[in-house]
Design a protein around this motif. Structure first.
Motif, PDB file in Angstrom:
ATOM      1  N   ASN A  41       0.803  -1.229   0.000  1.00 46.09           N
ATOM      2  CA  ASN A  41       0.000   0.000   0.000  1.00 46.09           C
ATOM      3  C   ASN A  41       0.840   1.284   0.000  1.00 46.09           C
ATOM      4  O   ASN A  41       0.361   2.333   0.404  1.00 46.09           O
ATOM      5  N   ALA A  42       2.069   1.207  -0.477  1.00 49.28           N
ATOM      6  CA  ALA A  42       2.921   2.402  -0.520  1.00 49.28           C
ATOM      7  C   ALA A  42       2.288   3.501  -1.373  1.00 49.28           C
ATOM      8  O   ALA A  42       2.247   4.663  -0.976  1.00 49.28           O
ATOM      9  N   GLU A  43       1.796   3.151  -2.545  1.00 54.03           N
ATOM     10  CA  GLU A  43       1.217   4.171  -3.428  1.00 54.03           C
ATOM     11  C   GLU A  43      -0.030   4.793  -2.802  1.00 54.03           C
ATOM     12  O   GLU A  43      -0.224   6.006  -2.876  1.00 54.03           O
ATOM     13  N   GLU A  44      -0.857   3.990  -2.177  1.00 57.55           N
ATOM     14  CA  GLU A  44      -2.042   4.519  -1.483  1.00 57.55           C
ATOM     15  C   GLU A  44      -1.625   5.493  -0.387  1.00 57.55           C
ATOM     16  O   GLU A  44      -2.211   6.577  -0.235  1.00 57.55           O
ATOM     17  N   ALA A  45      -0.608   5.141   0.384  1.00 57.17           N
ATOM     18  CA  ALA A  45      -0.126   6.004   1.462  1.00 57.17           C
ATOM     19  C   ALA A  45       0.415   7.323   0.910  1.00 57.17           C
ATOM     20  O   ALA A  45       0.080   8.397   1.408  1.00 57.17           O
ATOM     21  N   GLY A  78       2.985  -4.130 -10.471  1.00 61.49           N
ATOM     22  CA  GLY A  78       2.202  -2.940 -10.153  1.00 61.49           C
ATOM     23  C   GLY A  78       2.513  -2.328  -8.800  1.00 61.49           C
ATOM     24  O   GLY A  78       2.132  -1.192  -8.545  1.00 61.49           O
ATOM     25  N   THR A  79       3.184  -3.069  -7.910  1.00 65.72           N
ATOM     26  CA  THR A  79       3.529  -2.482  -6.614  1.00 65.72           C
ATOM     27  C   THR A  79       4.747  -1.568  -6.769  1.00 65.72           C
ATOM     28  O   THR A  79       5.441  -1.595  -7.776  1.00 65.72           O
ATOM     29  N   ASP A  83       7.342  -0.721  -1.663  1.00 68.97           N
ATOM     30  CA  ASP A  83       6.556  -1.864  -1.218  1.00 68.97           C
ATOM     31  C   ASP A  83       7.537  -3.010  -1.140  1.00 68.97           C
ATOM     32  O   ASP A  83       8.084  -3.446  -2.162  1.00 68.97           O
ATOM     33  N   SER A  84       7.823  -3.503   0.049  1.00 68.90           N
ATOM     34  CA  SER A  84       8.751  -4.623   0.188  1.00 68.90           C
ATOM     35  C   SER A  84       8.024  -5.915  -0.140  1.00 68.90           C
ATOM     36  O   SER A  84       6.982  -6.218   0.440  1.00 68.90           O
TER      37      SER A  84
END
Length: 131
Positions: free
Chosen positions: A14-18, A46-47, A64-65
């Motif tokens: 959820n890095a992009e969402e954050a 996509g992550t 995103d790990s």
């Protein structure tokens, strides 16, 4: 040494969402780059392989790990925000608290007019201060 940049590692994809959330609630903030994993690369397609963004001019990096680690974010490292108005402080606090956890509710703790500390819904810790 060229520079120092805070780095956030998200483990739930959820890095992009954050990053979108943070840049939407903090003025003068923007995403400067996002590189995503493609098909047949190490991480899930996509992550976020690596992203950079700024919050009020401060640059951050995140990923995103795809490797699950036995550690995550901790309040012992937090992002400290100094606000100009009580309205700004309250708005940020409420937005960051949504789905998160209050560590110190908004109050006058004697060292500032108003202060709050939260872990947001992504687990990142924030201290919000009105001097």
């Amino acid at each position: 040494m060229e520079k120092v940049t805070p780095f956030l590692m998200f483990q739930d994809g959820n890095a992009e969402e954050a990053v979108n959330f943070y840049t939407s609630i903090i003025e003068d903030s923007q995403i400067t780059s996002i590189v995503r994993y493609g098909a047949n690369e190490a991480g899930p397609e996509g992550t976020v392989m690596q992203a950079t963004f700024t919050l009020k001019g401060q640059e951050f990096m995140c990923i995103d790990s795809y490797v699950k680690h036995p550690f995550s974010f901790t309040p012992s490292f937090s992002i400290f925000i100094t606000c100009n108005t009580e309205e700004e402080l309250s708005n940020l606090y409420e937005n960051l608290l949504e789905g998160g956890q209050a560590l110190m509710p908004l109050d006058d703790y004697g060292f500032s007019k108003k202060f709050g500390w939260v872990n947001d819904r992504f687990g990142v810790s924030w201290q919000i201060n009105l001097p």
